[in-house]
Write a protein that holds these residues in place. Structure first.
Motif, PDB file in Angstrom:
ATOM      1  N   LYS A 147       0.849  -1.182   0.000  1.00  0.00           N
ATOM      2  CA  LYS A 147       0.000   0.000   0.000  1.00  0.00           C
ATOM      3  C   LYS A 147       0.893   1.243   0.000  1.00  0.00           C
ATOM      4  CE  LYS A 147      -3.826  -2.156   2.504  1.00  0.00           C
ATOM      5  NZ  LYS A 147      -4.622  -2.161   3.767  1.00  0.00           N
TER       6      LYS A 147
ATOM      7  N   GLU B  36       2.020   0.264 -11.261  1.00  0.00           N
ATOM      8  CA  GLU B  36       1.748  -1.057 -11.822  1.00  0.00           C
ATOM      9  C   GLU B  36       3.014  -1.908 -11.873  1.00  0.00           C
ATOM     10  OE1 GLU B  36       0.021  -0.397 -15.629  1.00  0.00           O
ATOM     11  OE2 GLU B  36      -1.684   0.747 -14.862  1.00  0.00           O
TER      12      GLU B  36
ATOM     13  N   HIS C 241       2.181  -2.058  -6.585  1.00  0.00           N
ATOM     14  CA  HIS C 241       1.662  -1.348  -5.424  1.00  0.00           C
ATOM     15  C   HIS C 241       0.176  -1.024  -5.578  1.00  0.00           C
ATOM     16  CE1 HIS C 241       5.630  -1.147  -3.866  1.00  0.00           C
ATOM     17  NE2 HIS C 241       6.086  -0.219  -4.689  1.00  0.00           N
ATOM     18  N   THR C 242      -0.455  -0.692  -4.449  1.00  0.00           N
ATOM     19  CA  THR C 242      -1.856  -0.273  -4.432  1.00  0.00           C
ATOM     20  C   THR C 242      -1.940   1.136  -3.874  1.00  0.00           C
ATOM     21  OG1 THR C 242      -2.604  -2.544  -4.042  1.00  0.00           O
ATOM     22  CG2 THR C 242      -4.158  -0.770  -3.545  1.00  0.00           C
TER      23      THR C 242
ATOM     24  N   SER D  23      -3.345   3.974  -1.849  1.00  0.00           N
ATOM     25  CA  SER D  23      -4.143   3.871  -0.647  1.00  0.00           C
ATOM     26  C   SER D  23      -4.197   5.208   0.090  1.00  0.00           C
ATOM     27  CB  SER D  23      -3.567   2.794   0.295  1.00  0.00           C
ATOM     28  OG  SER D  23      -3.448   1.549  -0.362  1.00  0.00           O
TER      29      SER D  23
END
Length: 243
Positions: free
Chosen positions: A2, A231, A235-236, A238
């Motif tokens: 995140k 990408e 990762h995300t 958040s």
């Protein structure tokens, strides 16, 4: 992992406010911290309400603009103006005054209808001697996460406080795609990346030495190349509400 791109200084100027919203709607920013004492606070609240989900915390201020409280002896001058950060760092501070001011700033944000997710400090005041304890106690009082602080201080009880890893180097000459990739490639846990995107208006240009580079940050944070890095490293994006 995140990754939290947190945009500081929401409320400082209209250009900053609009830049943060642009970086949220068309870029990597998912979180911001608002300055309750600055002249464009109401404008920030207005554009936040028109957005579709930007998470907001409080950028606690003791070194810029005027205080919300009055009668202070150690954190403002006689006119109620905050001291600059070097003067604040070098003088004895009454923790009760800091606690009062922090509470007034948080309560102003809550009264505007913003459910806060975290707190941090303008000019990293959360790491100043005499302020860290008040900062952590404020987080406990409102049950919110925090930006990284000096956990080595023996008097600080940080039990139960969420504080993700912190990357504060995306700033100044390091506002480049290569440095951003360096940060993202090194993240091994939930990490906050501090940023300062903005459209540069006259108030920002005249009142802050960190001005033009904010526009560079905005351009980079909304670029396809930066999005591809998220990408690439899996990762995300958040916010502090996700930790």
């Amino acid at each position: 992992m995140k990754i939290i791109f947190n945009a500081d200084d929401f409320g400082y100027s209209k250009g900053i406010n609009l830049g943060i919203i642009e970086a949220y709607e068309n870029g990597l920013v998912r979180s911001a911290t608002i300055m309750a004492n600055m002249p464009c606070f109401d404008h920030a609240v207005s554009v936040w309400k028109a957005s579709s989900g930007l998470k907001v915390g409080v950028h606690l201020v003791l070194t810029t603009g005027k205080s919300l409280g009055s009668g202070y002896k150690t954190i403002t001058d006689e006119a109620g103006n905050f001291l600059n950060h070097e003067d604040l760092r070098q003088r004895p501070i009454d923790p009760a005054e800091v606690e009062k001011e922090f509470t007034l700033q948080v309560e102003k944000v809550l009264a505007a209808g913003i459910p806060i997710t975290h707190i941090d400090g303008h000019h990293h005041i959360q790491n100043f001697c005499g302020i860290t304890d008040v900062f952590i106690n404020t987080a406990k009082k409102y049950n919110v996460a925090v930006r990284a602080f000096d956990k080595s201080l023996p008097s600080v009880d940080c039990a139960g406080i969420a504080a993700p890893a912190f990357a504060g180097t995306f700033f100044g000459d390091n506002v480049t795609l290569s440095h951003l990739e360096h940060i993202l490639s090194s993240c091994t846990e939930t990490t906050e990346i501090m940023c300062h995107p903005a459209f540069v208006d006259s108030f920002l240009y005249d009142s802050s030495s960190y001005n033009i580079t904010r526009a560079k940050e905005l351009e980079l944070l909304t670029s396809p190349a930066a999005k591809k890095l998220i990408e690439k490293y899996g990762h995300t994006l958040s916010s502090f509400s996700d930790i």
